[in-house]
Design an enzyme around this catalytic site. Structure first.
Site, PDB file in Angstrom:
ATOM      1  N   GLU A  48       0.820  -1.212   0.000  1.00  0.00           N
ATOM      2  CA  GLU A  48       0.000   0.000   0.000  1.00  0.00           C
ATOM      3  C   GLU A  48       0.854   1.263   0.000  1.00  0.00           C
ATOM      4  O   GLU A  48       0.547   2.232  -0.685  1.00  0.00           O
ATOM      5  CB  GLU A  48      -0.953   0.003   1.201  1.00  0.00           C
ATOM      6  CG  GLU A  48      -2.098  -1.003   1.101  1.00  0.00           C
ATOM      7  CD  GLU A  48      -3.016  -0.730  -0.082  1.00  0.00           C
ATOM      8  OE1 GLU A  48      -2.989   0.381  -0.630  1.00  0.00           O
ATOM      9  OE2 GLU A  48      -3.755  -1.644  -0.471  1.00  0.00           O
ATOM     10  N   TYR A  93       8.934   9.835  -4.554  1.00  0.00           N
ATOM     11  CA  TYR A  93       8.329  10.252  -3.279  1.00  0.00           C
ATOM     12  C   TYR A  93       9.092   9.636  -2.105  1.00  0.00           C
ATOM     13  O   TYR A  93       8.581   8.785  -1.380  1.00  0.00           O
ATOM     14  CB  TYR A  93       6.853   9.845  -3.238  1.00  0.00           C
ATOM     15  CG  TYR A  93       5.957  10.725  -4.055  1.00  0.00           C
ATOM     16  CD1 TYR A  93       6.073  12.112  -4.018  1.00  0.00           C
ATOM     17  CD2 TYR A  93       4.955  10.184  -4.857  1.00  0.00           C
ATOM     18  CE1 TYR A  93       5.237  12.926  -4.762  1.00  0.00           C
ATOM     19  CE2 TYR A  93       4.117  11.000  -5.608  1.00  0.00           C
ATOM     20  CZ  TYR A  93       4.266  12.369  -5.556  1.00  0.00           C
ATOM     21  OH  TYR A  93       3.440  13.164  -6.279  1.00  0.00           O
ATOM     22  N   TYR A 131      -6.266   7.099   3.722  1.00  0.00           N
ATOM     23  CA  TYR A 131      -6.490   6.019   2.772  1.00  0.00           C
ATOM     24  C   TYR A 131      -5.836   4.723   3.244  1.00  0.00           C
ATOM     25  O   TYR A 131      -6.470   3.664   3.315  1.00  0.00           O
ATOM     26  CB  TYR A 131      -5.967   6.360   1.365  1.00  0.00           C
ATOM     27  CG  TYR A 131      -5.777   5.095   0.570  1.00  0.00           C
ATOM     28  CD1 TYR A 131      -6.878   4.420   0.069  1.00  0.00           C
ATOM     29  CD2 TYR A 131      -4.522   4.501   0.439  1.00  0.00           C
ATOM     30  CE1 TYR A 131      -6.742   3.206  -0.577  1.00  0.00           C
ATOM     31  CE2 TYR A 131      -4.368   3.295  -0.193  1.00  0.00           C
ATOM     32  CZ  TYR A 131      -5.486   2.651  -0.705  1.00  0.00           C
ATOM     33  OH  TYR A 131      -5.342   1.442  -1.320  1.00  0.00           O
ATOM     34  N   ASP A 149      -9.552   5.685  -2.698  1.00  0.00           N
ATOM     35  CA  ASP A 149      -8.372   6.170  -3.405  1.00  0.00           C
ATOM     36  C   ASP A 149      -8.832   6.825  -4.713  1.00  0.00           C
ATOM     37  O   ASP A 149     -10.016   7.049  -4.920  1.00  0.00           O
ATOM     38  CB  ASP A 149      -7.407   5.016  -3.679  1.00  0.00           C
ATOM     39  CG  ASP A 149      -7.951   4.088  -4.742  1.00  0.00           C
ATOM     40  OD1 ASP A 149      -9.188   3.998  -4.883  1.00  0.00           O
ATOM     41  OD2 ASP A 149      -7.161   3.457  -5.461  1.00  0.00           O
TER      42      ASP A 149
END
Length: 361
Positions: A48, A93, A131, A149
């Site tokens: 995830e 990220y 989320y 999402d």
DNA sequence: GATCCGTGGCG
DNA sequence: TCGCCAAGGAT
């Protein structure tokens, strides 16, 4: 206007999911799930986090690599953070990688190596937001949490023809998801909604003919599913300029340094660069090189980040191994093991075209 | 709520 | 070619 009774959305979707679910490395099949088998919470969490704003295809090889390197969350907790950053390099990220490590440490130290099994407990961990906490609670622990999402936003906005723009319409959509989420098989329901969005209810050219919600979908009835979800207008990306300096010794070592922990590419490895400014003259010459050398211009590289475009003028120099106080000299044959983000790989490859070819062991 | 944070694939 | 977009979170 009369409101029709709610159609049995969840059973329709679950029936579709039983036949058309995607098979993914971190999942258990719906048949196994119905028999009570649950996915490993560590695997669900790892996937995830990797899947945040990232495609399934890009994640698969990283997921396998991480499980090989660190089979249990306690292994990840004990790993050097530099190793985690290097393994994450290329996925983007990078705050996710820093928080991944912190989260593993928290699970190991505060929870005995076992993930919390509630949305609230998960939400308190680093890198786990609204989320992800709902997704892990539903998928790993079969909790009846509302999972939303980007896929689910698209499905819901079309199903109800919600014309208010994102992100303002998120609370409304979340309420619709909560309304739809069943007590039976909530984990499969969440994954089914995401599979539907990824394979049928796609952003462009959705395959409405194959959709289990076709007869319930207001956007389909209006003949315009592609116009949902409505999104707020986005602003244009500014361009920034800078110079990057690739220094190499006669022995084949390149000068690297580590970026500060916070901000853009935080904690990742780089070659020395000037500041990145909005002005062309702010650093496109060798004037601001880390030390005097025979700097030679070897072209530019362009890299597009989320909120700006970067144009780097690349310089290279063959130099002696000068002493540096905030960096180190790394053999060029060892660059693949470093935590180099893509923009830095581009700059190095511009200066040393064969830098990232495979080297015989 | 708005902004900051990567990357690669696809139409 | 290029804008869009992908299982978002932190500040």
């Amino acid at each position: 206007m009369l409101q029709t009774l709610p159609a049995p959305h969840a059973p329709k979707l679950l029936s579709w999911y039983d036949r058309h679910h995607r098979e993914l490395p971190w999942r258990v099949s719906p048949a196994a799930a119905k028999a009570g088998k649950r996915a490993d919470p560590y695997h669900v969490w790892l996937s995830e986090v990797m899947l945040q704003q990232t495609t399934v295809q890009a994640v698969k090889s990283y997921f396998a690599k991480f499980l090989t390197l660190w089979p249990k969350v306690t292994d990840l907790a004990a790993a050097p953070v530099e190793d985690v950053m290097a393994a994450w390099a290329g996925l983007g990220y990078y705050a996710r990688a820093r928080n991944l490590k912190k989260c593993a440490e928290a699970v190991a130290a505060k929870h005995g190596g076992v993930f919390p099994d509630t949305e609230e407990g998960l939400r308190a961990l680093p890198g786990i937001g609204g989320y992800t906490s709902a997704a892990i609670a539903a998928i790993a622990f079969n909790r009846q949490s509302a999972v939303m999402d980007g896929n689910v936003e698209r499905v819901i906005s079309r199903l109800h023809a919600i014309d208010a723009p994102l992100p303002g319409s998120k609370p409304l959509m979340k309420a619709k998801v909560a309304e739809l989420t069943p007590s039976d098989r909530p984990g499969d329901f969440a994954q089914a909604m995401m599979d539907l969005g990824a394979t049928i209810c796609t952003p462009k050219r959705p395959t409405c003919a194959l959709c289990p919600f076709r007869d319930d979908c207001l956007a389909f009835a209006e003949h315009d599913p592609e116009s949902f979800p409505v999104k707020a207008a986005k602003k244009e990306k500014p361009v920034r300029f800078g110079a990057a300096f690739v220094a190499v010794t006669p022995e084949g070592e390149a000068l690297l340094k580590r970026r500060i922990e916070s901000g853009l590419l935080g904690g990742m490895t780089e070659v020395p660069t000037t500041a990145w400014t909005s002005r062309v003259d702010g650093g496109t010459t060798a004037d601001h090189a880390p030390f005097p050398a025979g700097w030679e211009a070897c072209g530019t590289v362009t890299h597009v980040f989320t909120h700006f475009e970067l144009r780097l003028s690349v310089f290279r120099a063959l130099t002696e191994k000068v002493a540096v106080d905030d960096g180190w000299w790394e053999p060029v044959t060892n660059l693949e093991t470093q935590a180099l983000p893509t923009v830095m790989k581009k700059a190095i490859a511009q200066a040393i075209p064969r830098a990232f070819e495979k080297h015989p062991n």
